[in-house]
Design a protein around this motif. Structure first.
Motif, PDB file in Angstrom:
ATOM      1  N   GLY A 112       0.791  -1.219   0.000  1.00 27.45           N
ATOM      2  CA  GLY A 112       0.000   0.000   0.000  1.00 27.45           C
ATOM      3  C   GLY A 112       0.828   1.276   0.000  1.00 27.45           C
ATOM      4  O   GLY A 112       2.048   1.264   0.127  1.00 27.45           O
ATOM      5  N   ARG A 113       0.113   2.381  -0.143  1.00 25.46           N
ATOM      6  CA  ARG A 113       0.710   3.727  -0.094  1.00 25.46           C
ATOM      7  C   ARG A 113       0.886   4.130   1.363  1.00 25.46           C
ATOM      8  O   ARG A 113      -0.079   4.126   2.136  1.00 25.46           O
ATOM      9  N   ILE A 114       2.093   4.480   1.737  1.00 28.69           N
ATOM     10  CA  ILE A 114       2.424   4.735   3.137  1.00 28.69           C
ATOM     11  C   ILE A 114       2.397   6.229   3.420  1.00 28.69           C
ATOM     12  O   ILE A 114       3.075   7.018   2.742  1.00 28.69           O
ATOM     13  N   GLY A 120       0.591  13.034   7.828  1.00 31.53           N
ATOM     14  CA  GLY A 120       0.057  12.341   6.675  1.00 31.53           C
ATOM     15  C   GLY A 120       0.801  12.571   5.377  1.00 31.53           C
ATOM     16  O   GLY A 120       0.219  12.453   4.290  1.00 31.53           O
ATOM     17  N   ARG A 121       2.098  12.897   5.445  1.00 27.12           N
ATOM     18  CA  ARG A 121       2.870  13.067   4.209  1.00 27.12           C
ATOM     19  C   ARG A 121       3.278  11.706   3.662  1.00 27.12           C
ATOM     20  O   ARG A 121       3.443  10.755   4.408  1.00 27.12           O
ATOM     21  N   GLU A 122       3.444  11.632   2.357  1.00 29.27           N
ATOM     22  CA  GLU A 122       3.863  10.372   1.754  1.00 29.27           C
ATOM     23  C   GLU A 122       5.281  10.012   2.179  1.00 29.27           C
ATOM     24  O   GLU A 122       6.171  10.867   2.204  1.00 29.27           O
ATOM     25  N   ASP A 123       5.467   8.744   2.481  1.00 27.27           N
ATOM     26  CA  ASP A 123       6.810   8.248   2.744  1.00 27.27           C
ATOM     27  C   ASP A 123       7.657   8.424   1.486  1.00 27.27           C
ATOM     28  O   ASP A 123       7.162   8.236   0.373  1.00 27.27           O
ATOM     29  N   PRO A 124       8.940   8.776   1.634  1.00 29.39           N
ATOM     30  CA  PRO A 124       9.791   8.971   0.452  1.00 29.39           C
ATOM     31  C   PRO A 124       9.888   7.748  -0.457  1.00 29.39           C
ATOM     32  O   PRO A 124      10.223   7.884  -1.641  1.00 29.39           O
ATOM     33  N   ILE A 125       9.588   6.566   0.065  1.00 23.04           N
ATOM     34  CA  ILE A 125       9.672   5.364  -0.777  1.00 23.04           C
ATOM     35  C   ILE A 125       8.493   5.266  -1.732  1.00 23.04           C
ATOM     36  O   ILE A 125       8.569   4.572  -2.754  1.00 23.04           O
ATOM     37  N   PRO A 127       6.997   7.319  -4.041  1.00 26.33           N
ATOM     38  CA  PRO A 127       7.193   7.606  -5.467  1.00 26.33           C
ATOM     39  C   PRO A 127       8.000   6.530  -6.188  1.00 26.33           C
ATOM     40  O   PRO A 127       7.760   6.262  -7.375  1.00 26.33           O
ATOM     41  N   GLU A 128       8.934   5.890  -5.482  1.00 25.59           N
ATOM     42  CA  GLU A 128       9.702   4.816  -6.116  1.00 25.59           C
ATOM     43  C   GLU A 128       8.821   3.606  -6.397  1.00 25.59           C
ATOM     44  O   GLU A 128       8.994   2.924  -7.411  1.00 25.59           O
ATOM     45  N   LEU A 129       7.877   3.325  -5.508  1.00 27.07           N
ATOM     46  CA  LEU A 129       6.939   2.228  -5.747  1.00 27.07           C
ATOM     47  C   LEU A 129       5.975   2.578  -6.881  1.00 27.07           C
ATOM     48  O   LEU A 129       5.694   1.753  -7.757  1.00 27.07           O
ATOM     49  N   ARG A 130       5.485   3.799  -6.849  1.00 30.04           N
ATOM     50  CA  ARG A 130       4.494   4.236  -7.847  1.00 30.04           C
ATOM     51  C   ARG A 130       5.095   4.239  -9.254  1.00 30.04           C
ATOM     52  O   ARG A 130       4.389   3.974 -10.242  1.00 30.04           O
ATOM     53  N   GLN A 285      17.733   1.831  -7.223  1.00 32.98           N
ATOM     54  CA  GLN A 285      18.365   1.509  -5.941  1.00 32.98           C
ATOM     55  C   GLN A 285      19.596   2.363  -5.713  1.00 32.98           C
ATOM     56  O   GLN A 285      19.841   2.847  -4.602  1.00 32.98           O
ATOM     57  N   ARG A 286      20.352   2.590  -6.766  1.00 30.71           N
ATOM     58  CA  ARG A 286      21.578   3.370  -6.650  1.00 30.71           C
ATOM     59  C   ARG A 286      21.280   4.847  -6.402  1.00 30.71           C
ATOM     60  O   ARG A 286      21.998   5.518  -5.654  1.00 30.71           O
ATOM     61  N   GLU A 287      20.203   5.364  -6.990  1.00 27.21           N
ATOM     62  CA  GLU A 287      19.896   6.777  -6.900  1.00 27.21           C
ATOM     63  C   GLU A 287      18.885   7.111  -5.825  1.00 27.21           C
ATOM     64  O   GLU A 287      18.585   8.285  -5.581  1.00 27.21           O
ATOM     65  N   SER A 288      18.369   6.105  -5.152  1.00 29.27           N
ATOM     66  CA  SER A 288      17.298   6.301  -4.180  1.00 29.27           C
ATOM     67  C   SER A 288      17.716   7.219  -3.037  1.00 29.27           C
ATOM     68  O   SER A 288      18.816   7.120  -2.510  1.00 29.27           O
ATOM     69  N   THR A 289      16.800   8.122  -2.658  1.00 29.90           N
ATOM     70  CA  THR A 289      17.006   8.921  -1.449  1.00 29.90           C
ATOM     71  C   THR A 289      16.304   8.312  -0.244  1.00 29.90           C
ATOM     72  O   THR A 289      16.454   8.792   0.869  1.00 29.90           O
ATOM     73  N   ALA A 290      15.506   7.252  -0.475  1.00 33.30           N
ATOM     74  CA  ALA A 290      14.738   6.632   0.606  1.00 33.30           C
ATOM     75  C   ALA A 290      15.408   5.367   1.120  1.00 33.30           C
ATOM     76  O   ALA A 290      14.942   4.785   2.092  1.00 33.30           O
TER      77      ALA A 290
END
Length: 295
Positions: A112-114, A120-125, A127-130, A285-290
């Motif tokens: 799910g969307r975290i 209630g802000r979106e977890d930084p992960i 957008p990577e899932l979306r 994975q290499r560029e992820s900020t989360a």
């Protein structure tokens, strides 16, 4: 009933009780199983007293993620809605996830969307899932994933058991990557669902250094357990370039090296199609900020 809620916990009584109170608000009134990983703060007794309708399993030792396997042995519904002791599902979210699993028989996991609380802000992960680059079949109801987040996912119980659940070797910290890959190797799919909402209010009772140490170790173990040699070398080199140079990293590398004998014995590379999917994740994975290994 289509799903059972499973929660694992360890010495977070306050967060857990708040999570369980919210779980009571789920529209379907599902069965709930709580696995207490040998808490020493009275967590288990508090659950027994305040939530007698929930099934409580008192583990005599800290099983980590394997506590979810123990709970799964008692699940009698088709699906398992995992959450952590500081995450909870919106009231209609499990029904939405179960509907997706009902409609797609080869779908094993819905993440799910975290939303991070308070605020209630979106977890930084998210957008990577979306915007996951993983290719998937056209019937998937959302972006295909190569792994999942156990604290915010519903899994198909039969698929979970077929893949062997969470590895006792990895204990806790990035343990989902190995299970996700093994599910895909068995022909199952994983996806993200934007309208399945899970809230996360990170507990202040955390062990960030230990979690980082285990996360680094488990990433390396997974890489050498399942990826072909060129990919394993590539990901290991990339990881080593980005890791902080400190005692936590040194400990993680020592732990990973100590596990090499059993990793070599149990090494089993993934089918070519699954490896191709994971290769598509390498850039993100290499560029992820989360996904930074910091604490």
């Amino acid at each position: 009933m289509r799903y059972t809620v499973v929660v694992i916990t360890k010495d977070r009584r306050h967060s857990l009780l708040a999570t369980l109170a919210r779980t009571r608000e789920l529209a379907d009134r599902p069965p709930v199983i709580v696995v207490d990983n040998a808490s020493r703060d009275g967590t288990a007794d508090a659950v027994a007293e305040q939530f007698p309708e929930f099934r409580l399993i008192r583990s005599p030792r800290n099983l980590g993620a394997v506590g979810r396997n123990v709970a799964a042995d008692h699940v009698r519904t088709p699906y398992i809605a995992f959450c952590d002791d500081d995450t909870w599902w919106e009231p209609d979210a499990p029904s939405r996830a179960a509907g997706l699993l009902d409609a797609h028989p080869r779908l094993a996991v819905v993440t799910g969307r975290i939303l991070v609380e308070p605020g209630g802000r979106e977890d930084p992960i998210v957008p990577e899932l979306r915007h996951s680059p993983v290719p998937g079949p056209p019937w998937l109801p959302g972006p295909a994933l190569g792994s999942f987040l156990a604290g915010a996912s519903m899994v198909r119980a039969d698929a979970f058991r077929e893949a062997g659940g969470f590895s006792p070797r990895l204990w806790l910290g990035g343990e989902e990557e190995l299970l996700g890959a093994d599910l895909m190797a068995l022909g199952w799919q994983l996806c993200f669902a934007d309208d399945v909402v899970v809230h996360h209010e990170p507990s202040r009772l955390r062990e960030p250094h230990l979690r980082r140490r285990h996360g680094i170790r488990n990433t390396l173990w997974f890489t050498w357990l399942r990826r072909p040699l060129p990919a394993a070398v590539r990901r290991t080199a990339g990881l080593l370039r980005t890791l902080p140079r400190d005692r936590v990293t040194a400990g993680a590398l020592a732990d990973a090296a100590a596990g090499l004998p059993w990793v070599a014995r149990e090494r089993r590379t993934l089918p070519a199609d699954v490896e191709a999917r994971l290769r598509r994740l390498e850039t993100s994975q290499r560029e992820s900020t989360a996904r930074r290994y910091v604490s």
